[in-house]
Design a protein around this motif. Structure first.
Motif, PDB file in Angstrom:
ATOM      1  N   GLY A  62       0.800  -1.207   0.000  1.00  0.00           N
ATOM      2  CA  GLY A  62       0.000   0.000   0.000  1.00  0.00           C
ATOM      3  C   GLY A  62       0.835   1.259   0.000  1.00  0.00           C
ATOM      4  O   GLY A  62       1.864   1.359  -0.672  1.00  0.00           O
ATOM      5  N   LEU A  63       0.392   2.235   0.782  1.00  0.00           N
ATOM      6  CA  LEU A  63       0.998   3.558   0.774  1.00  0.00           C
ATOM      7  C   LEU A  63       2.505   3.564   1.064  1.00  0.00           C
ATOM      8  O   LEU A  63       3.261   4.295   0.405  1.00  0.00           O
ATOM      9  N   PRO A  64       3.019   2.766   2.024  1.00  0.00           N
ATOM     10  CA  PRO A  64       4.472   2.776   2.257  1.00  0.00           C
ATOM     11  C   PRO A  64       5.283   2.415   1.012  1.00  0.00           C
ATOM     12  O   PRO A  64       6.326   3.017   0.750  1.00  0.00           O
ATOM     13  N   SER A  65       4.804   1.463   0.223  1.00  0.00           N
ATOM     14  CA  SER A  65       5.531   1.079  -0.986  1.00  0.00           C
ATOM     15  C   SER A  65       5.435   2.154  -2.060  1.00  0.00           C
ATOM     16  O   SER A  65       6.368   2.359  -2.834  1.00  0.00           O
ATOM     17  N   VAL A  66       4.294   2.856  -2.126  1.00  0.00           N
ATOM     18  CA  VAL A  66       4.157   3.967  -3.073  1.00  0.00           C
ATOM     19  C   VAL A  66       5.212   5.033  -2.770  1.00  0.00           C
ATOM     20  O   VAL A  66       5.881   5.550  -3.671  1.00  0.00           O
ATOM     21  N   VAL A  84       9.279  -3.564  -6.154  1.00  0.00           N
ATOM     22  CA  VAL A  84       8.447  -2.799  -5.215  1.00  0.00           C
ATOM     23  C   VAL A  84       7.052  -2.569  -5.797  1.00  0.00           C
ATOM     24  O   VAL A  84       6.063  -2.517  -5.060  1.00  0.00           O
ATOM     25  N   THR A  85       6.943  -2.445  -7.120  1.00  0.00           N
ATOM     26  CA  THR A  85       5.625  -2.208  -7.719  1.00  0.00           C
ATOM     27  C   THR A  85       4.677  -3.371  -7.492  1.00  0.00           C
ATOM     28  O   THR A  85       3.453  -3.212  -7.633  1.00  0.00           O
ATOM     29  N   THR A  86       5.177  -4.530  -7.154  1.00  0.00           N
ATOM     30  CA  THR A  86       4.305  -5.674  -6.850  1.00  0.00           C
ATOM     31  C   THR A  86       3.697  -5.544  -5.463  1.00  0.00           C
ATOM     32  O   THR A  86       2.854  -6.376  -5.080  1.00  0.00           O
ATOM     33  N   ARG A  87       4.112  -4.519  -4.721  1.00  0.00           N
ATOM     34  CA  ARG A  87       3.642  -4.326  -3.342  1.00  0.00           C
ATOM     35  C   ARG A  87       2.742  -3.083  -3.205  1.00  0.00           C
ATOM     36  O   ARG A  87       2.456  -2.647  -2.096  1.00  0.00           O
ATOM     37  N   LEU A  88       2.297  -2.523  -4.314  1.00  0.00           N
ATOM     38  CA  LEU A  88       1.567  -1.254  -4.269  1.00  0.00           C
ATOM     39  C   LEU A  88       0.115  -1.400  -3.846  1.00  0.00           C
ATOM     40  O   LEU A  88      -0.465  -0.475  -3.291  1.00  0.00           O
ATOM     41  N   ARG A  89      -0.493  -2.530  -4.147  1.00  0.00           N
ATOM     42  CA  ARG A  89      -1.889  -2.723  -3.756  1.00  0.00           C
ATOM     43  C   ARG A  89      -1.984  -3.037  -2.271  1.00  0.00           C
ATOM     44  O   ARG A  89      -1.290  -3.918  -1.770  1.00  0.00           O
ATOM     45  N   PRO A  90      -2.864  -2.326  -1.553  1.00  0.00           N
ATOM     46  CA  PRO A  90      -3.037  -2.632  -0.122  1.00  0.00           C
ATOM     47  C   PRO A  90      -3.595  -4.041   0.059  1.00  0.00           C
ATOM     48  O   PRO A  90      -4.268  -4.579  -0.825  1.00  0.00           O
ATOM     49  N   GLU A  91      -3.306  -4.631   1.192  1.00  0.00           N
ATOM     50  CA  GLU A  91      -3.851  -5.950   1.494  1.00  0.00           C
ATOM     51  C   GLU A  91      -5.364  -5.858   1.642  1.00  0.00           C
ATOM     52  O   GLU A  91      -5.903  -4.905   2.204  1.00  0.00           O
TER      53      GLU A  91
END
Length: 497
Positions: free
Chosen positions: A297-301, A488-495
């Motif tokens: 989510g937001l931290p990865s953005v 890191v872009t694979t981690r952009l969607r929040p859980e």
């Protein structure tokens, strides 16, 4: 400059924890009539009657900042010699950068508590004042001080503009407005160096700075009515002074690291250690919890912004030097090799703004990071004499498009994942991540360059023997960082909850 910072809105965020619901609430309330300005007509566009004045003002302000950023590189060598301060040359750049770090953090808190109007106008005024101080300086230290004042103004403005976008435009128009941020850099990047060079040669370097302040008045007048119509901030509490002090410590720490990087000696370990002691614990508190472990989510953005900006700039900083010293191109030709990247950056930003691509935003950002990695790796080919030097221009066209996809999409995603009252704090976090990424990765590039023999090139100029390993180390490292960004872009969607 692109378009980074650390602020969340409560004391809980100040301790590094985002509110649990922050990743699930959009930054702008859905309005059936299209936004928060209280006007009719949801089918309007950013250049329609309803938003035209505000959009024009925003684009003009960004264009002025972009022109000054590109023009100062041309005027700086002449200014430093005229003021007998070549030894302070680097500080004229770092003063702007470190001051903007603090100002961006301050602006995030200010916008969340009081709204964007006052910090925006204060920032524009400070930017103009800094130009006047720099342009009228009689000593180099005065010039450096003027650049620091400019940095304060620029930091206040960029965060306030993000908040204006979040509050004044409906969510469906935000990608197009943010795309205009990148588009506003295109013309200044192309004509800025040429115009600044002509003014410097014909009228003197001072007018590169003194001529800009008079141009800031029209956009202020154009934007004012729309800005006054914005709803007041929902937060009435005072600004979080602890977070502002943390941001100040980050700026000082970053400045000390920059100072240490100017001279790689045992003595430089002292300011480097002091800078790290200030920087690391403060950054951990200023950025959202989980940023450095790429939490979903937001931290990865926010993390991705620093990775993207830093890897691209870390490589780009050494491209003109490589072309001049390794391929015997003129400085003009070397600079022109990067122009295409500015144009395709705007094209990439436009691409991500298309409504039909909205469901694929995270994939667009992944594609952007892969294109950046490919472009940096392609520049390596130019270190071989049998490969034509124009391959660098082709590579930077690819990389610029990737940056347009990644950077603008990140800004849109941040607003989407932020609550309206947190938009200022989170926009500030995005900007600070950008700035810290630049400081860290450009500094790393410099260390690698010197370690692998680049110092000999710097000392003896274009007649030095070829040192391809020095440039190769930079490009390999920055390409690797860009690939990390693709992950890191694979981690952009929040859980999912």
């Amino acid at each position: 400059m692109t378009p980074r910072d650390p602020h969340d809105a409560d004391a809980a965020v100040a301790d590094g924890a985002l509110p649990p619901q922050a990743s699930a609430v959009p930054a702008v309330r859905p309005e059936p009539d299209g936004g928060d300005l209280g006007l009719e007509g949801g089918g309007d566009t950013v250049w329609g009657k309803r938003y035209r004045a505000l959009t024009l003002g925003i684009v003009t302000v960004v264009s002025l900042i972009a022109f000054e950023a590109s023009a100062v590189n041309t005027a700086m060598p002449v200014a430093a010699r005229a003021l007998d301060g070549v030894e302070l040359y680097a500080y004229a750049f770092s003063a702007y950068f470190t001051a903007s770090l603090f100002a961006m953090a301050l602006s995030g808190e200010w916008c969340d508590r009081k709204g964007p109007l006052t910090p925006l106008f204060t920032g524009i005024a400070a930017f103009a004042a800094g130009l006047l101080v720099a342009g009228s300086a009689q000593r180099m230290w005065m010039f450096v001080g003027g650049r620091a004042i400019q940095g304060i103004g620029g930091g206040l403005v960029i965060v306030a503009l993000y908040v204006v976008v979040g509050r004044a435009y409906p969510q469906r128009l935000q990608p197009a407005v943010l795309a205009s941020f990148s588009a506003a850099w295109v013309l200044p990047v192309i004509v800025g160096p040429l115009a600044a060079g002509t003014v410097t040669e014909q009228a003197g370097w001072r007018w590169v700075f003194l001529a800009i302040p008079v141009l800031v008045v029209p956009p202020l007048a154009v934007m004012l009515p729309a800005l006054r119509a914005l709803p007041p901030s929902e937060r009435s509490a005072g600004m979080n002074r602890r977070r502002i002090l943390l941001a100040l410590a980050v700026a000082v720490g970053a400045g000390l690291l920059q100072y240490a990087g100017q001279d790689l000696s045992w003595l430089s370990l002292v300011p480097a250690a002091a800078g790290l002691a200030l920087l690391v614990p403060c950054v951990l508190r200023l950025l959202p919890k989980g940023t450095f472990r790429a939490a979903r989510g937001l931290p990865s953005v926010i993390l991705l912004r620093g990775v993207a900006a830093g890897s691209f700039l870390g490589a780009e900083s050494f491209v003109p030097l490589m072309l001049v010293t390794q391929r015997d191109l003129s400085a003009t030709a070397a600079g022109l090799s990067l122009t295409g990247g500015g144009l395709t950056w705007a094209l990439g930003s436009y691409t991500q703004s298309r409504p039909r691509l909205e469901p694929h935003r995270e994939r667009l950002m992944g594609l952007g990071m892969l294109l950046i990695a490919v472009s940096i790796a392609t520049v390596l080919l130019a270190l071989t004499d049998s490969v034509p030097a124009w391959i660098v221009a082709v590579a930077w066209v690819i990389g610029g498009y990737g940056m347009g996809l990644a950077i603008s999409s990140g800004s849109v995603l941040l607003l989407k994942l932020s609550r309206p009252e947190d938009a200022g704090s989170n926009s500030a976090s995005l900007q600070v991540s950008d700035a810290l990424g630049n400081i860290t990765l450009v500094g790393l590039s410099g260390v690698l360059f010197v370690t692998f023999g680049g110092g000999d090139i710097a000392a003896t100029g274009p007649t030095a023997s070829h040192q391809p390993a020095a440039f190769g180390a930079v490009y390999v490292a920055m390409a690797a960082v860009a690939l990390v960004g693709a992950w890191v872009t694979t981690r952009l969607r929040p859980e999912s909850r």
